[in-house]
Scaffold this motif. Structure first.
Motif, PDB file in Angstrom:
ATOM      1  N   MET A 120       0.822  -1.202   0.000  1.00 20.72           N
ATOM      2  CA  MET A 120       0.000   0.000   0.000  1.00 20.72           C
ATOM      3  C   MET A 120       0.863   1.261   0.000  1.00 20.72           C
ATOM      4  SD  MET A 120      -3.221  -0.663   0.233  1.00 20.72           S
ATOM      5  CE  MET A 120      -4.083  -2.193   0.232  1.00 20.72           C
ATOM      6  N   ILE A 121       2.132   1.113   0.383  1.00 22.62           N
ATOM      7  CA  ILE A 121       2.974   2.297   0.500  1.00 22.62           C
ATOM      8  C   ILE A 121       3.512   2.675  -0.871  1.00 22.62           C
ATOM      9  CG2 ILE A 121       5.084   3.212   1.504  1.00 22.62           C
ATOM     10  CD1 ILE A 121       4.497   1.352   3.887  1.00 22.62           C
ATOM     11  N   PRO A 122       3.134   3.855  -1.332  1.00 27.25           N
ATOM     12  CA  PRO A 122       3.490   4.243  -2.693  1.00 27.25           C
ATOM     13  C   PRO A 122       4.959   4.562  -2.871  1.00 27.25           C
ATOM     14  CG  PRO A 122       2.269   5.982  -1.595  1.00 27.25           C
ATOM     15  CD  PRO A 122       2.315   4.859  -0.647  1.00 27.25           C
ATOM     16  N   GLY A 123       5.472   4.203  -4.048  1.00 27.41           N
ATOM     17  CA  GLY A 123       6.871   4.413  -4.353  1.00 27.41           C
ATOM     18  C   GLY A 123       7.314   5.861  -4.251  1.00 27.41           C
ATOM     19  N   VAL A 124       6.427   6.793  -4.630  1.00 24.53           N
ATOM     20  CA  VAL A 124       6.850   8.190  -4.684  1.00 24.53           C
ATOM     21  C   VAL A 124       7.195   8.700  -3.280  1.00 24.53           C
ATOM     22  CG1 VAL A 124       4.563   9.253  -4.478  1.00 24.53           C
ATOM     23  CG2 VAL A 124       6.346  10.415  -5.754  1.00 24.53           C
ATOM     24  N   LEU A 125       6.616   8.094  -2.243  1.00 23.33           N
ATOM     25  CA  LEU A 125       6.924   8.525  -0.883  1.00 23.33           C
ATOM     26  C   LEU A 125       8.260   7.959  -0.418  1.00 23.33           C
ATOM     27  CD1 LEU A 125       3.410   8.233   0.753  1.00 23.33           C
ATOM     28  CD2 LEU A 125       4.462  10.143  -0.416  1.00 23.33           C
ATOM     29  N   LEU A 126       8.652   6.825  -1.009  1.00 29.03           N
ATOM     30  CA  LEU A 126       9.948   6.238  -0.650  1.00 29.03           C
ATOM     31  C   LEU A 126      11.065   6.814  -1.520  1.00 29.03           C
ATOM     32  CD1 LEU A 126       8.848   2.500  -0.458  1.00 29.03           C
ATOM     33  CD2 LEU A 126       9.040   4.111   1.415  1.00 29.03           C
TER      34      LEU A 126
ATOM     35  N   PRO B  53      13.299   3.848   5.087  1.00 29.02           N
ATOM     36  CA  PRO B  53      12.926   5.074   4.355  1.00 29.02           C
ATOM     37  C   PRO B  53      11.738   5.802   4.976  1.00 29.02           C
ATOM     38  CG  PRO B  53      13.313   3.302   2.808  1.00 29.02           C
ATOM     39  CD  PRO B  53      13.354   2.688   4.173  1.00 29.02           C
ATOM     40  N   LEU B  54      10.777   5.045   5.516  1.00 29.34           N
ATOM     41  CA  LEU B  54       9.622   5.705   6.130  1.00 29.34           C
ATOM     42  C   LEU B  54      10.056   6.529   7.340  1.00 29.34           C
ATOM     43  CD1 LEU B  54       6.682   3.143   6.002  1.00 29.34           C
ATOM     44  CD2 LEU B  54       7.073   5.174   4.624  1.00 29.34           C
ATOM     45  N   LEU B  55      10.924   5.934   8.167  1.00 31.45           N
ATOM     46  CA  LEU B  55      11.425   6.673   9.328  1.00 31.45           C
ATOM     47  C   LEU B  55      12.256   7.866   8.869  1.00 31.45           C
ATOM     48  CD1 LEU B  55      12.432   3.726  11.676  1.00 31.45           C
ATOM     49  CD2 LEU B  55      10.453   5.255  11.854  1.00 31.45           C
ATOM     50  N   ASP B  56      12.983   7.644   7.771  1.00 30.08           N
ATOM     51  CA  ASP B  56      13.822   8.695   7.219  1.00 30.08           C
ATOM     52  C   ASP B  56      12.992   9.900   6.772  1.00 30.08           C
ATOM     53  OD1 ASP B  56      16.474   9.328   6.822  1.00 30.08           O
ATOM     54  OD2 ASP B  56      16.356   8.956   4.657  1.00 30.08           O
ATOM     55  N   VAL B  57      11.838   9.622   6.142  1.00 31.74           N
ATOM     56  CA  VAL B  57      10.941  10.702   5.719  1.00 31.74           C
ATOM     57  C   VAL B  57      10.544  11.528   6.935  1.00 31.74           C
ATOM     58  CG1 VAL B  57       8.618  11.215   4.894  1.00 31.74           C
ATOM     59  CG2 VAL B  57      10.020   9.605   3.643  1.00 31.74           C
ATOM     60  N   ALA B  58      10.140  10.826   8.005  1.00 31.97           N
ATOM     61  CA  ALA B  58       9.706  11.527   9.222  1.00 31.97           C
ATOM     62  C   ALA B  58      10.857  12.362   9.779  1.00 31.97           C
ATOM     63  CB  ALA B  58       9.218  10.513  10.244  1.00 31.97           C
ATOM     64  N   TRP B  59      12.056  11.782   9.810  1.00 31.69           N
ATOM     65  CA  TRP B  59      13.221  12.458  10.370  1.00 31.69           C
ATOM     66  C   TRP B  59      13.598  13.686   9.546  1.00 31.69           C
ATOM     67  CZ3 TRP B  59      16.472  12.497  14.486  1.00 31.69           C
ATOM     68  CH2 TRP B  59      17.738  13.053  14.314  1.00 31.69           C
ATOM     69  N   GLU B  60      13.698  13.496   8.249  1.00 31.46           N
ATOM     70  CA  GLU B  60      14.174  14.585   7.397  1.00 31.46           C
ATOM     71  C   GLU B  60      13.176  15.726   7.265  1.00 31.46           C
ATOM     72  OE1 GLU B  60      15.692  13.020   3.709  1.00 31.46           O
ATOM     73  OE2 GLU B  60      17.286  11.945   4.739  1.00 31.46           O
ATOM     74  N   SER B  61      11.889  15.434   7.497  1.00 32.08           N
ATOM     75  CA  SER B  61      10.914  16.519   7.383  1.00 32.08           C
ATOM     76  C   SER B  61      11.090  17.529   8.518  1.00 32.08           C
ATOM     77  CB  SER B  61       9.495  15.969   7.340  1.00 32.08           C
ATOM     78  OG  SER B  61       9.237  15.214   8.479  1.00 32.08           O
ATOM     79  N   PHE B  62      11.816  17.137   9.567  1.00 33.91           N
ATOM     80  CA  PHE B  62      12.083  18.086  10.664  1.00 33.91           C
ATOM     81  C   PHE B  62      13.530  18.564  10.664  1.00 33.91           C
ATOM     82  CE2 PHE B  62       8.294  15.901  12.219  1.00 33.91           C
ATOM     83  CZ  PHE B  62       7.508  16.998  12.539  1.00 33.91           C
TER      84      PHE B  62
END
Lengths: 281, 328
Positions: A120-126, B53-62
């Motif tokens: 479900m997690i879209p590529g563009v977010l990764l 990468p998901l944790l990275d998104v959260a980290w880098e947004s701050f």
């Protein structure tokens, strides 16, 4: 059945009309692409276009194959899709076996939930974090970066597909093998995999086609022609000023050829592919 | 008393186990060490390529992260979010995303269902029609996008020339180059490529409806549209919900189609949120802002997903059988 089977002629006519309209809608863009690929330049750039080609030519294919980096892109796509398929299949086979045989165990349920969520997690977010990671590791514009990244969307798909094939192999076989002193890994290699060859092939092909069609990661992670794959490659054929549509369509036809051939085999597994989310929208 | 019961229970349980054990042993038994070993490659891949990468998104947004300016580092508080919210392109991009997703999914649903209904039931040449209808779905997004760009081209595109020839248009229209048609045109191409997915799924669901229901209703004199509405439609509800949810997600985050056909232009007429994320990161080199927007988009979608999961639980069961033919 007889009651429903006998349709009023009117209903039948409407059905045929609707299906004919859909066929035209679906086929026309595809046929026009093939048609354009075989047209000489002056017929491509004609102000009265028609399906009939007065002077059919292979000139566009010649341009694409001999005077453009198409073959390099093709090689790169084969390398990337091939290796990511192999990598995915190896790791997925073991995982799918465990998912199929110990489906009620908590760690198995957690992992299959995580796989479902990851679909479900879209590529563009990764995209951004993966790009940053590859940059930090100095892996931008390498095959390795794409091969690894493609696993993000290929692994969930192949695991679920393989599991449904493994579910079809009776447990009794495994018990019989066990009684005969066969270890689990030997069972996997000597019994389960040979029994699942059609399924393995279908899964591998679905994975390969998905990797082959991928665009975004290939576009962002690869910055040099030597490593560029086909999908971003043909998009760059579209010139900044004047576009050579004949060659572009020829390149498109060549790009979808392997996909079309794969689906001649895959059509039997289409509904299974759908249920596990084989080809994302 | 207790002991008698427990012995009886134990005995019957033992009796049951002896019969069943051979069948279920593998599922009951504790996972052997090797199973853990078998799971580890996929688990590691998930951790490295999704969780990290998901944790990275959260980290880098701050944090301040810039691709071209390595001196921009450190904790940024809500600065990245401010950058995003102060961007004049944000609201149009949100609106475009909603429009693009809503129109795409609606168009795919209508076309997918019509084609499936026309295909369901015996018809001569059905296999051919089905094969034709699947074709767009086999074509990679990039190729589909280029193909439609060629058909719609303002100078030598076949659609413009034929429409002008037929007198529908007075002059060729630059469908992808005009502010008011660009996004709608990409939507059309997207619907074209995606609706076969719906058709195949709906067709499978329609063929799973027990034919007795239709026969009984037909005997009672229910007209075809009524049988469709009261028998087929309720059976399609679960597959519809799944299809629509998946495609709302997949369409909202789709980068390829719009990028290939218009690159978000002309001006920002077809810029959606994924295009904006890409532009923040790869054009403005502002990774922090890109991550802030990606994080917000992901949270919004996760929220919608859970609302859907808990809001539609009751709707997931097909209700066709209960209705039967009484009303007709």
């Amino acid at each position: 059945m007889a009651m429903v089977g006998t349709q009023a002629p009117f209903v039948r006519a409407v059905r045929y009309g609707v299906l004919a309209a859909f066929s035209v809608f679906c086929l026309f863009p595809f046929l026009w692409m093939v048609d354009t690929a075989f047209k000489p330049m002056d017929e491509v750039l004609s102000s009265a276009p028609s399906f009939i080609i007065r002077h059919p030519t292979l000139f566009n294919f010649e341009t694409v194959l001999l005077h453009s980096p198409f073959l390099i892109y093709l090689r790169n796509s084969c390398i990337v899709s091939g290796f990511s398929t192999v990598l995915t299949m190896i790791s997925s086979t073991f995982c799918a076996y465990v998912l199929s045989r110990w489906s009620r165990q908590r760690p198995v349920r957690v992992l299959s939930g995580a796989l479902l969520a990851s679909q479900m997690i879209p590529g563009v977010l990764l995209l951004v974090p993966l790009y940053m990671t590859m940059r930090d590791l100095g892996l931008l514009s390498t095959y390795f970066s794409l091969i690894i990244v493609y696993c993000t969307f290929m692994v969930p798909l192949t695991v679920f597909m393989l599991r449904s094939f493994f579910d079809g192999v009776p447990l009794e076989l495994e018990e019989a093998a066990e009684l005969d002193g066969c270890s689990r890994s030997a069972f996997l290699v000597r019994v389960l995999l040979p029994l699942s060859v059609p399924g393995l092939l279908a899964t591998g092909l679905f994975g390969f086609v998905t990797a082959w069609n991928e665009f975004m990661f290939g576009y962002v992670l690869i910055n040099d022609d030597a490593h560029r794959t086909l999908t971003p490659g043909i998009m760059l054929f579209r010139g900044a000023h004047e576009t050579d549509w004949g060659s572009l369509m020829a390149a498109s036809v060549l790009t979808i050829l392997p996909v079309g051939i794969s689906f001649l085999y895959l059509q039997r597994f289409l509904s299974l592919g759908l249920t596990v989310g084989a080809v994302k929208g | 008393m207790d002991t008698v019961q427990s012995i009886a229970r134990g005995r019957s349980a033992a009796h049951r186990v002896s019969r069943v054990t051979t069948v279920v042993s593998h599922r009951r038994r504790q996972m052997p060490l090797i199973a853990w070993f078998f799971l580890s490659p996929v688990a590691l891949l998930l951790l490295a390529l999704i969780a990290y990468p998901l944790l990275d998104v959260a980290w880098e947004s701050f944090h301040y992260v810039n691709l071209t300016n390595p001196t921009a580092t450190g904790f940024s508080g809500f600065d990245n979010f401010e950058t995003v919210f102060q961007d004049d392109d944000l609201l149009p991009a949100i609106w475009n995303t909603v429009l693009w997703t809503g129109l795409s999914v609606a168009g795919e649903y209508v076309l997918g269902l019509s084609a499936a209904v026309a295909l369901a039931g015996p018809i001569r040449g059905g296999a051919f029609f089905r094969a034709f209808i699947i074709i767009p779905w086999l074509i990679p997004i990039v190729v589909a996008g280029l193909d439609w760009s060629w058909i719609l081209a303002p100078d030598y595109g076949v659609l413009n020339l034929w429409l002008v020839h037929l007198g529908v248009l007075s002059h060729p229209v630059d469908w992808l180059g005009q502010m008011n048609t660009a996004l709608l045109t990409v939507t059309l191409a997207n619907v074209w490529r995606t609706f076969p997915f719906y058709t195949i799924s709906f067709l499978a669901a329609l063929q799973a409806v027990p034919p007795e229901l239709h026969e009984a209703a037909a005997l009672d004199g229910a007209p075809a549209w009524r049988r469709f509405w009261h028998i087929s439609m309720p059976h399609l509800r679960p597959v519809t919900l799944t299809l629509v949810t998946l495609h709302v997600i997949w369409t909202a985050v789709n980068f390829d189609f719009i990028w290939v056909m218009t690159a978000g232009g002309p001006l920002n007429a077809s810029t959606t949120l994924p295009i904006l994320i890409y532009r923040y990161a790869m054009r403005n080199f502002d990774v922090g802002a890109a991550c802030a927007l990606a994080g917000m988009m992901m949270s919004a979608m996760a929220t919608m997903f859970f609302l859907y999961r808990y809001g539609t639980m009751g709707l997931m069961r097909p209700r066709g059988r209960r209705l039967k033919t009484g009303e007709a």
